[in-house]
Each structure stands twice: as C-alpha cells, then as structure tokens.
Design a protein around this motif. Structure first.
Motif, short mmCIF file in Angstrom:
data_model
loop_
_atom_site.label_atom_id
_atom_site.label_comp_id
_atom_site.label_asym_id
_atom_site.label_seq_id
_atom_site.Cartn_x
_atom_site.Cartn_y
_atom_site.Cartn_z
N GLU A 80 16.95 3.27 18.89
CA GLU A 80 17.48 2.14 18.99
C GLU A 80 16.65 0.80 19.24
OE1 GLU A 80 17.54 4.76 21.23
OE2 GLU A 80 19.82 5.49 20.99
N ALA A 81 15.59 1.10 19.58
CA ALA A 81 14.58 -0.14 19.78
C ALA A 81 14.18 -0.48 18.28
CB ALA A 81 13.23 0.09 20.53
N ARG A 82 13.87 0.35 17.48
CA ARG A 82 13.61 0.31 16.09
C ARG A 82 14.65 -0.38 15.41
NH1 ARG A 82 11.01 6.05 15.10
NH2 ARG A 82 9.47 5.77 16.58
N ALA A 83 15.87 0.03 15.65
CA ALA A 83 17.10 -0.55 14.91
C ALA A 83 17.32 -1.93 15.27
CB ALA A 83 18.10 0.40 15.42
N SER A 84 16.94 -2.23 16.67
CA SER A 84 17.21 -3.56 17.01
C SER A 84 16.29 -4.44 16.60
CB SER A 84 17.17 -3.68 18.64
OG SER A 84 18.17 -3.06 19.38
N LEU A 85 14.82 -4.01 16.34
CA LEU A 85 13.90 -4.76 15.65
C LEU A 85 14.24 -5.10 14.30
CD1 LEU A 85 11.10 -6.00 15.57
CD2 LEU A 85 10.15 -3.80 15.18
N MET A 86 14.87 -4.13 13.70
CA MET A 86 15.06 -4.17 12.16
C MET A 86 16.34 -5.09 11.99
SD MET A 86 14.85 -0.56 10.61
CE MET A 86 16.07 -0.64 9.34
N ALA A 87 17.06 -5.37 13.12
CA ALA A 87 18.45 -6.31 13.27
C ALA A 87 17.72 -7.51 13.32
CB ALA A 87 19.19 -6.04 14.10
N VAL A 88 16.69 -7.63 14.12
CA VAL A 88 16.03 -9.00 14.31
C VAL A 88 15.26 -9.54 13.12
CG1 VAL A 88 14.26 -10.48 15.46
CG2 VAL A 88 15.70 -8.96 16.78
N GLN A 89 14.71 -8.66 12.40
CA GLN A 89 14.04 -8.63 11.17
C GLN A 89 15.07 -9.25 10.03
OE1 GLN A 89 12.07 -5.16 10.36
NE2 GLN A 89 10.32 -5.84 11.48
N HIS A 90 16.36 -8.57 10.15
CA HIS A 90 17.26 -9.02 9.12
C HIS A 90 17.83 -10.54 9.52
CE1 HIS A 90 20.49 -8.32 6.14
NE2 HIS A 90 21.23 -8.98 6.98
N ALA A 91 17.90 -10.82 10.71
CA ALA A 91 18.53 -12.15 11.09
C ALA A 91 17.31 -13.27 10.74
CB ALA A 91 18.57 -12.36 12.60
N ALA A 92 16.08 -12.87 10.93
CA ALA A 92 15.05 -13.75 10.37
C ALA A 92 14.91 -14.09 9.09
CB ALA A 92 13.51 -13.16 11.01
N ARG A 93 15.53 -13.20 8.28
CA ARG A 93 15.60 -13.36 6.51
C ARG A 93 16.68 -14.51 6.42
NH1 ARG A 93 15.74 -7.86 6.20
NH2 ARG A 93 13.68 -6.90 6.31
N SER A 94 17.65 -14.63 6.98
CA SER A 94 18.72 -15.30 6.80
C SER A 94 18.44 -16.96 7.22
CB SER A 94 19.96 -14.97 7.46
OG SER A 94 20.93 -16.02 7.59
N PRO A 95 18.43 -17.76 6.51
CA PRO A 95 18.10 -19.30 6.90
C PRO A 95 19.10 -19.86 7.80
CG PRO A 95 18.51 -19.09 4.38
CD PRO A 95 18.61 -17.83 4.86
N LEU A 96 20.20 -19.31 7.74
CA LEU A 96 21.36 -19.80 8.84
C LEU A 96 21.26 -19.47 10.09
CD1 LEU A 96 24.71 -19.19 6.37
CD2 LEU A 96 23.30 -21.30 6.92
N LEU A 97 20.36 -18.20 10.40
CA LEU A 97 20.21 -17.95 11.71
C LEU A 97 18.90 -18.23 12.54
CD1 LEU A 97 21.39 -14.22 11.46
CD2 LEU A 97 22.62 -16.19 12.21
N ARG A 98 18.21 -19.09 11.62
CA ARG A 98 16.90 -19.34 12.20
C ARG A 98 17.15 -20.54 13.29
NH1 ARG A 98 12.92 -19.49 6.84
NH2 ARG A 98 13.23 -17.17 6.67
N ARG A 99 16.31 -20.64 14.22
CA ARG A 99 16.49 -21.82 15.24
C ARG A 99 17.78 -21.80 16.09
NH1 ARG A 99 13.32 -26.43 11.83
NH2 ARG A 99 11.38 -25.38 12.24
N CYS A 100 18.51 -20.57 16.38
CA CYS A 100 19.68 -20.48 17.02
C CYS A 100 19.63 -19.09 17.81
CB CYS A 100 20.85 -20.56 15.98
SG CYS A 100 20.93 -19.18 14.89
N ARG A 101 20.61 -19.19 18.51
CA ARG A 101 20.81 -17.86 19.64
C ARG A 101 21.92 -16.78 18.66
NH1 ARG A 101 22.58 -18.93 25.56
NH2 ARG A 101 20.47 -19.54 25.57
N VAL A 102 21.18 -15.74 18.87
CA VAL A 102 21.96 -14.43 18.09
C VAL A 102 22.04 -13.64 19.11
CG1 VAL A 102 21.81 -12.82 16.21
CG2 VAL A 102 20.52 -15.07 15.75
N LEU A 103 23.51 -12.92 19.14
CA LEU A 103 23.84 -11.84 20.22
C LEU A 103 23.46 -10.47 19.44
CD1 LEU A 103 24.95 -11.01 22.71
CD2 LEU A 103 27.24 -11.01 21.52
N PHE A 104 22.85 -9.90 20.12
CA PHE A 104 22.54 -8.23 19.76
C PHE A 104 23.15 -7.28 20.60
CE2 PHE A 104 19.03 -10.68 17.83
CZ PHE A 104 19.31 -10.40 16.40
#
Length: 72
Positions: free
Chosen positions: A3-27
């Motif tokens: 689950e930790a690796r999957a959550s890390l991959m979700a954060v990496q995916h959010a980092a690739r999106s320019p719309l999700l940079r510099r904002c709060r993201v719920l996981f």
C-alpha cells in the motif's frame, strides 16, 4: 509495504500533472499504518521510512501538499 508503494506511485502520478502542482491532493488508503506514517513523515520500519522519505522528496520538489485519509 504494498500500500505504501501504491501511495508513492499515486504521488508520482500527481507530480506529473501540471494541474496538481502547488496544491493540496487527497489520497485514500486502506492501511492505517501507512496513513499514519505518511501523515507524520516517519516510521519505525526502515522500508516504510525509505518510502516516506521518497514521498517527502516528491512533495517538496513539486509543491504537493498531500493529505492521507484512511478508508475502509
């Protein structure tokens, strides 16, 4: 650990999106130990601690404010 690796991959995916940079993201995660470790930023288990550090590095580099919640 899965689950930790999957959550890390979700954060990496959010980092690739320019719309999700510099904002709060719920996981959402169904493992309470992972949610606690990521919320605090620390863990006793060394493998989980390494993943916490990588997650913190991604969040600092891309300006993501992660918010982890436990889901059943």
């Amino acid at each position: 650990m899965l689950e930790a690796r999957a959550s890390l991959m979700a954060v990496q995916h959010a980092a690739r999106s320019p719309l999700l940079r510099r904002c709060r993201v719920l996981f959402g995660c169904d493992n309470m130990s992972v949610v606690s470790a990521f919320s605090k930023g620390r863990a006793k288990h060394f493998g989980l601690l390494r993943i916490c550090r990588r997650l913190a590095a991604y969040c600092l580099a891309f300006g993501i404010l992660p918010s982890f919640r436990y889901i059943e």
